[in-house]
Design a protein around this motif. Structure first.
Motif, PDB file in Angstrom:
ATOM      1  N   LEU B  66       0.750  -8.325  -0.371  1.00  0.00           N
ATOM      2  CA  LEU B  66       0.015  -7.827   0.809  1.00  0.00           C
ATOM      3  C   LEU B  66       0.037  -8.862   1.934  1.00  0.00           C
ATOM      4  O   LEU B  66      -0.439  -9.983   1.775  1.00  0.00           O
ATOM      5  N   LYS B  67       0.648  -8.469   3.074  1.00  0.00           N
ATOM      6  CA  LYS B  67       0.720  -9.362   4.240  1.00  0.00           C
ATOM      7  C   LYS B  67       0.102  -8.649   5.432  1.00  0.00           C
ATOM      8  O   LYS B  67       0.366  -7.472   5.654  1.00  0.00           O
ATOM      9  N   ARG B  76       1.616  -4.906   5.472  1.00  0.00           N
ATOM     10  CA  ARG B  76       2.829  -4.625   4.699  1.00  0.00           C
ATOM     11  C   ARG B  76       2.542  -4.971   3.258  1.00  0.00           C
ATOM     12  O   ARG B  76       1.897  -5.983   2.973  1.00  0.00           O
ATOM     13  N   PHE B  77       2.987  -4.128   2.362  1.00  0.00           N
ATOM     14  CA  PHE B  77       2.826  -4.432   0.936  1.00  0.00           C
ATOM     15  C   PHE B  77       3.886  -3.682   0.148  1.00  0.00           C
ATOM     16  O   PHE B  77       4.580  -2.804   0.691  1.00  0.00           O
ATOM     17  N   ALA B  78       4.026  -4.030  -1.120  1.00  0.00           N
ATOM     18  CA  ALA B  78       4.995  -3.362  -1.987  1.00  0.00           C
ATOM     19  C   ALA B  78       4.250  -2.512  -3.011  1.00  0.00           C
ATOM     20  O   ALA B  78       3.214  -2.919  -3.523  1.00  0.00           O
ATOM     21  N   VAL B  88       6.072  -0.936   1.919  1.00  0.00           N
ATOM     22  CA  VAL B  88       5.291  -0.003   2.731  1.00  0.00           C
ATOM     23  C   VAL B  88       4.741  -0.752   3.945  1.00  0.00           C
ATOM     24  O   VAL B  88       4.314  -1.905   3.837  1.00  0.00           O
ATOM     25  N   VAL B  89       4.748  -0.076   5.092  1.00  0.00           N
ATOM     26  CA  VAL B  89       4.091  -0.628   6.275  1.00  0.00           C
ATOM     27  C   VAL B  89       3.057   0.386   6.738  1.00  0.00           C
ATOM     28  O   VAL B  89       3.283   1.600   6.677  1.00  0.00           O
ATOM     29  N   TYR B  90       1.880  -0.098   7.149  1.00  0.00           N
ATOM     30  CA  TYR B  90       0.784   0.790   7.540  1.00  0.00           C
ATOM     31  C   TYR B  90      -0.036   0.118   8.636  1.00  0.00           C
ATOM     32  O   TYR B  90      -0.294  -1.086   8.595  1.00  0.00           O
ATOM     33  N   ARG B  99      -6.663  -2.635  -2.780  1.00  0.00           N
ATOM     34  CA  ARG B  99      -6.479  -4.077  -2.998  1.00  0.00           C
ATOM     35  C   ARG B  99      -5.265  -4.319  -3.897  1.00  0.00           C
ATOM     36  O   ARG B  99      -4.772  -3.394  -4.536  1.00  0.00           O
ATOM     37  N   GLU B 100      -4.825  -5.573  -3.929  1.00  0.00           N
ATOM     38  CA  GLU B 100      -3.658  -5.917  -4.744  1.00  0.00           C
ATOM     39  C   GLU B 100      -3.957  -5.678  -6.218  1.00  0.00           C
ATOM     40  O   GLU B 100      -5.063  -5.949  -6.690  1.00  0.00           O
ATOM     41  N   GLY B 101      -2.976  -5.176  -6.944  1.00  0.00           N
ATOM     42  CA  GLY B 101      -3.132  -4.932  -8.370  1.00  0.00           C
ATOM     43  C   GLY B 101      -3.848  -3.640  -8.689  1.00  0.00           C
ATOM     44  O   GLY B 101      -4.096  -3.334  -9.848  1.00  0.00           O
TER      45      GLY B 101
END
Lengths: 239, 137
Positions: B66-67, B76-78, B88-90, B99-101
């Motif tokens: 997550l960036k 941006r995140f995967a 993915v970009v949002y 959240r991550e995970g």
């Protein structure tokens, strides 16, 4: 079971059972709601929002159990022509519909802060909405049949066919990718709800179920009283 | 024989219910792909999805992916389904549970270069509930 085919014998049992079910149900429900609102810790992810679980899960269970009961009374009407079966089906439907609606409403309120949406057309939500519409259809069909003086055989068929939606609701989260999470409690795998959060749930489940049963019995008794009155009026009109 | 019609009705009913359950099972089996609420990164990697067509992508937000852009709004995140990943970009506000995970469902479409451009982000949580102290252990 067939000993209670006689409405008089049924009433003898139903009259005291109504009060008991109502009292015990109210007590259990009060204890469960108090525990769920004030005693249990918040969830690690959802925080306080998780507390709606203690209403949402019993509502879902009774929405489905209500239709399962309609299906059972449909079978007993179609096969055995049980005199109380149609009365039971008509008494059950609005109560089940209320709980199905409660399940949809609480689910929607829960979905907004957790998932970020009031409503999504995923498998679980859609099949539950269909159950609610089935209830409305059953109520309309059964009351139309009753007004025409029918035995309620069409409604019984509808009640039976509609039961195919129950396994679809239950397995929707397994068969299809859905936004709704998988089931938390199963006989094979136990509960993935921690015991600290779980304990008020059986209280509200049994409490709501007892109240559901009490309201259904009240509605059945009212319907039987109405039938008796109508028969008496017909007799006095014929004399 | 007093019970004959009763038995006949019972047999008829059992036959009808069996046929009905069979028909429904066939229908559900046929629906399996179409009733899926989202596609997975594996589906995209396998080329099962058309670029530019609006769809939902579901999976887990990869930890550490997550960036946040300097504008504070674009992220941006995967998303992963353990077999494949999709970037993915949002731009917008995410739900609290994103959240991550954790699970996510993104609505949007596949842009050039395999980047998923999301219009809406929904959080998908799992079936576990526990007190915070237990989650920290």
């Amino acid at each position: 079971m067939h000993g209670y085919a006689n409405p008089a014998r049924f009433l003898k049992l139903a009259r005291p059972a109504t009060g008991w079910l109502l009292g015990v149900g109210a007590l259990l429900l009060a204890a469960g709601i108090y525990g769920g609102l004030f005693v249990t810790p918040p969830d690690y992810l959802q925080g306080e929002t998780v507390r709606i679980l203690y209403i949402h899960v019993p509502a879902a269970w009774l929405g489905m159990a209500g239709w399962a009961s309609i299906a059972a009374s449909s079978i007993s009407q179609l096969v055995w022509r049980h005199p109380l079966a149609a009365v039971a089906g008509r008494a059950l439907a609005p109560v089940g519909a209320v709980f199905a609606a409660l399940c949809l409403a609480t689910g929607s309120i829960w979905g907004r802060p957790t998932w970020g949406t009031w409503w999504e057309w995923d498998g679980r939500l859609t099949s539950m909405l269909i159950l609610f519409f089935l209830y409305l259809g059953y109520i309309a069909l059964a009351s139309a049949e009753r007004e025409r003086g029918g035995e309620g055989r069409m409604a019984a068929l509808f009640g039976l066919v509609g039961a195919v939606n129950l396994p679809i609701i239950h397995y929707s989260v397994l068969w299809w990718r859905t936004l709704h999470q998988g089931q938390s409690i199963s006989i094979a795998q136990g509960s993935s709800i921690a015991p600290e959060l779980l304990w008020p749930l059986p209280l509200t489940m049994v409490g709501f179920t007892a109240i559901f049963a009490a309201v259904t019995l009240m509605r059945m008794r009212a319907e039987l009283a109405r039938q008796k009155l109508e028969a008496r009026l017909r007799r006095s009109a014929a004399e | 024989m007093m019970v004959r019609p009763k038995h006949q009705r019972l047999v008829l009913l059992i036959l009808a219910v069996t046929a009905l359950i069979g028909a429904v099972l066939f229908a559900m089996w046929g629906l399996q792909d179409r009733a899926a609420y989202f596609v997975t990164p594996s589906d995209i990697a396998a080329g099962k999805t058309a670029p530019g067509k609006s769809m939902r992508l579901g999976g887990m937000v990869v930890k550490g992916s997550l960036k946040r852009n300097p504008d504070g709004l674009t992220i941006r995140f995967a998303v992963s389904d353990t077999k494949a990943e999709t970037a993915v970009v949002y731009r917008g506000i995410t739900p609290d549970l994103f959240r991550e995970g954790s699970g996510v469902v993104a609505e949007g479409r596949l842009g050039p270069g395999g980047l998923f451009i999301a219009d809406t982000i929904l959080a998908k949580h799992d079936e576990r509930y526990m007190p915070p102290q237990m989650a920290n252990q």
